[in-house]
Design an enzyme around this catalytic site. Structure first.
Site, PDB file in Angstrom:
ATOM      1  N   ARG A  74     -11.799 128.836  95.581  1.00 31.00           N
ATOM      2  CA  ARG A  74     -10.641 128.953  94.683  1.00 31.00           C
ATOM      3  C   ARG A  74      -9.368 129.027  95.518  1.00 31.00           C
ATOM      4  O   ARG A  74      -8.327 128.498  95.163  1.00 31.00           O
ATOM      5  CB  ARG A  74     -10.768 130.185  93.771  1.00 31.00           C
ATOM      6  N   TYR A 128       6.624 115.421  76.820  1.00 29.14           N
ATOM      7  CA  TYR A 128       5.207 115.327  76.441  1.00 29.14           C
ATOM      8  C   TYR A 128       4.864 116.462  75.464  1.00 29.14           C
ATOM      9  O   TYR A 128       5.230 117.621  75.687  1.00 29.14           O
ATOM     10  CB  TYR A 128       4.345 115.417  77.712  1.00 29.14           C
ATOM     11  N   ASP A 167       9.289 117.004  86.187  1.00 30.41           N
ATOM     12  CA  ASP A 167       8.005 116.375  85.887  1.00 30.41           C
ATOM     13  C   ASP A 167       8.161 114.887  86.195  1.00 30.41           C
ATOM     14  O   ASP A 167       8.847 114.154  85.481  1.00 30.41           O
ATOM     15  CB  ASP A 167       7.647 116.622  84.415  1.00 30.41           C
ATOM     16  N   LYS A 198      -2.576 110.633  85.968  1.00 33.71           N
ATOM     17  CA  LYS A 198      -1.972 109.353  85.565  1.00 33.71           C
ATOM     18  C   LYS A 198      -1.868 108.404  86.761  1.00 33.71           C
ATOM     19  O   LYS A 198      -2.868 108.036  87.322  1.00 33.71           O
ATOM     20  CB  LYS A 198      -0.621 109.644  84.905  1.00 33.71           C
TER      21      LYS A 198
HETATM   22  O1  P1T Z   1      -3.081 115.897  80.950  1.00 34.42           O
HETATM   23  P1  P1T Z   1      -2.565 116.694  82.114  1.00 34.42           P
HETATM   24  O2  P1T Z   1      -3.045 116.227  83.439  1.00 34.42           O
HETATM   25  O3  P1T Z   1      -2.734 118.172  81.916  1.00 34.42           O
HETATM   26  O4  P1T Z   1      -0.966 116.432  82.169  1.00 34.42           O
HETATM   27  C1  P1T Z   1      -0.098 116.853  81.183  1.00 34.42           C
HETATM   28  C2  P1T Z   1       1.156 116.020  81.181  1.00 34.42           C
HETATM   29  C3  P1T Z   1       2.294 116.517  81.759  1.00 34.42           C
HETATM   30  N1  P1T Z   1       3.453 115.809  81.814  1.00 34.42           N
HETATM   31  C4  P1T Z   1       3.521 114.574  81.282  1.00 34.42           C
HETATM   32  C5  P1T Z   1       4.801 113.809  81.348  1.00 34.42           C
HETATM   33  C6  P1T Z   1       2.405 114.005  80.677  1.00 34.42           C
HETATM   34  O5  P1T Z   1       2.513 112.767  80.157  1.00 34.42           O
HETATM   35  C7  P1T Z   1       1.190 114.749  80.593  1.00 34.42           C
HETATM   36  C8  P1T Z   1      -0.021 114.223  79.915  1.00 34.42           C
HETATM   37  N2  P1T Z   1       0.237 113.157  79.053  1.00 34.42           N
HETATM   38  C9  P1T Z   1      -0.692 112.490  78.295  1.00 34.42           C
HETATM   39  C10 P1T Z   1      -1.986 112.832  78.246  1.00 34.42           C
HETATM   40  C11 P1T Z   1      -0.165 111.368  77.508  1.00 34.42           C
HETATM   41  O6  P1T Z   1      -0.950 110.529  77.007  1.00 34.42           O
HETATM   42  O7  P1T Z   1       1.057 111.281  77.363  1.00 34.42           O
END
Ligand code: P1T
Length: 392
Positions: free
Chosen positions: A58, A110, A182, A207
């Site tokens: 961890r 988001y 972000d 992503k």
């Molecule tokens: O899904 P995760 O890895 O927890 O990320 C969250 C997140 C944070 N910031 C942005 C700009 C994002 O687009 C996302 C996740 N977005 C999607 C799953 C989507 O389809 O837009």
């Protein structure tokens, strides 16, 4: 070359080389070119505390260390920290704050981020001001002695608005506020917010960074020793860390980030131009278009414009928009973005469903809005797919 490229990589190599070598060491045991997947939760100690730098996974894991060094290198930062998801990375940032603190946030973001802020951190008495971060006067008007952090998402999900990081960073600095960006939609290939004065860069590495729709992972990158220490304390104390296999997959994805992004941008341009010239389309949101309201800022702070595009078909409503995305054959109807395969989504009912209708519509997330994550297939096949989906 059996040398640790460390700082030399960060300062001297170009991005195309840093994605391959940035912060990486050749494995000492057998010379493995890719870092081994250290699938272990713990490490042998000769005496309590007598370990080789790794005690419990961890806290640290060598595969995660390799990824964290790579993340730091590709964002041009000093430290990278990896998390179990993008939201886990964000959760860690907000745990720097305490009840009563205030945060200024973009109102166009988001849906999951909005949910984290309003349903989790608001309960713990953080106060969020959701505003248009392009309106500098409005930003300044929300600052008071309780304000601690400005949270920027740029380009925004899904409206593709571009926030001027440099301008916001000046306001943050002169008011001694932290600035977090972000950078998920841009990826480190297109934009490096630390250069413009951000203190923290956050990624949903799920992503573009990992890039193959096969892993959920988050990242924070910082320059400050103090911020790094505080964030890594929370990373260990709260424990939302990724496993070694996911770290390995993300590292593997990073190797091709530059070549993938090149094609995402090329295809993005082709499709945005096709949509702009189509009689069936009402509005196209892509920052590379000259008529995009933030095109100039995008040109200043981004290296190219990426593969995320939103649009509204002419005379469309909820039903039509859904029908179009259901008709698509090469684009897959799915949440998420940034993978090699093209995806299409309906933000109002999918990624942004957790934002109340009235609030999301204010930022433009209407029932007829469609979001595309343009992949790296042949662009003509993608255009043909959109044409048949609209016409059938
Ligand atoms: O899904 P995760 O890895 O927890 O990320 C969250 C997140 C944070 N910031 C942005 C700009 C994002 O687009 C996302 C996740 N977005 C999607 C799953 C989507 O389809 O837009």
């Amino acid at each position: 070359m059996l040398l640790f490229l460390g700082n030399m990589t960060k300062k001297k190599l170009h991005f195309n080389s840093r994605v391959i070598h940035g912060g990486q060491k050749i494995d000492k045991s057998f010379g493995a070119v890719m870092p081994p997947i250290y699938q272990t939760s713990t490490y042998a100690q000769s005496t309590p505390g007598g370990h080789k730098g790794y005690e419990y996974s961890r806290t640290h894991n060598p595969t995660r260390t390799a990824l964290e060094n790579s993340l730091a290198s590709i964002e041009g930062g000093k430290y990278g920290l990896a998390f179990a998801s993008g939201l886990a990375a964000m959760d860690t940032v907000f745990k720097l704050l305490k009840p009563g603190d205030e945060v200024i946030v973009t109102h166009d973001l988001y849906g999951g981020s909005y949910r984290l802020f309003t349903k989790i951190f608001q309960v713990f008495k953080l106060k969020f001001h959701f505003i248009d971060l392009q309106d500098i006067k409005e930003v300044k008007s929300k600052i008071n002695n309780k304000t601690k952090l400005i949270w920027v998402e740029t380009p925004t999900n899904p409206m593709m608005n571009v926030v001027d990081i440099d301008s916001i960073s000046h306001i943050a600095k002169s008011n001694k506020l932290l600035l977090a960006v972000d950078n998920t939609f841009a990826s480190p290939y297109l934009q490096n917010p630390l250069i413009f004065g951000a203190d923290i860069v956050m990624h949903s590495a799920t992503k573009y960074i990992a890039g193959h729709s096969d892993v959920i992972l988050g990242a924070l990158i910082v320059n400050s020793d103090d911020l790094h220490d505080r964030l890594s304390f929370i990373q260990n104390a709260s424990g939302a860390v990724p496993g070694p296999m996911d770290c390995f997959l993300t590292l593997r994805g990073i190797k091709t980030l530059a070549v993938r992004m090149e094609r995402h941008c090329f295809n993005g341009k082709k499709i945005a131009e096709f949509l702009s010239n189509s009689d069936s389309i009402e509005k196209v949101y892509w920052p590379g278009l000259k008529n995009h309201p933030n095109h100039k800022i995008a040109k200043k702070q981004m290296n190219d414009y990426g593969g995320m595009i939103s649009f509204t078909p002419k005379g469309s409503n909820f039903k039509n928009a859904i029908k179009i995305i259901e008709n698509l054959k090469i684009f897959t109807l799915a949440e998420s973005l940034g993978g090699v395969e093209s995806l299409a989504g309906h933000p109002a009912s999918m990624t942004h469903a957790s934002i109340p209708k009235k609030i999301r519509e204010k930022s433009g997330v209407s029932d007829s809005l469609i979001r595309l994550s343009v992949g790296i297939e042949d662009y003509q096949d993608l255009i043909d797919d959109i044409i048949q989906a609209i016409n059938s």
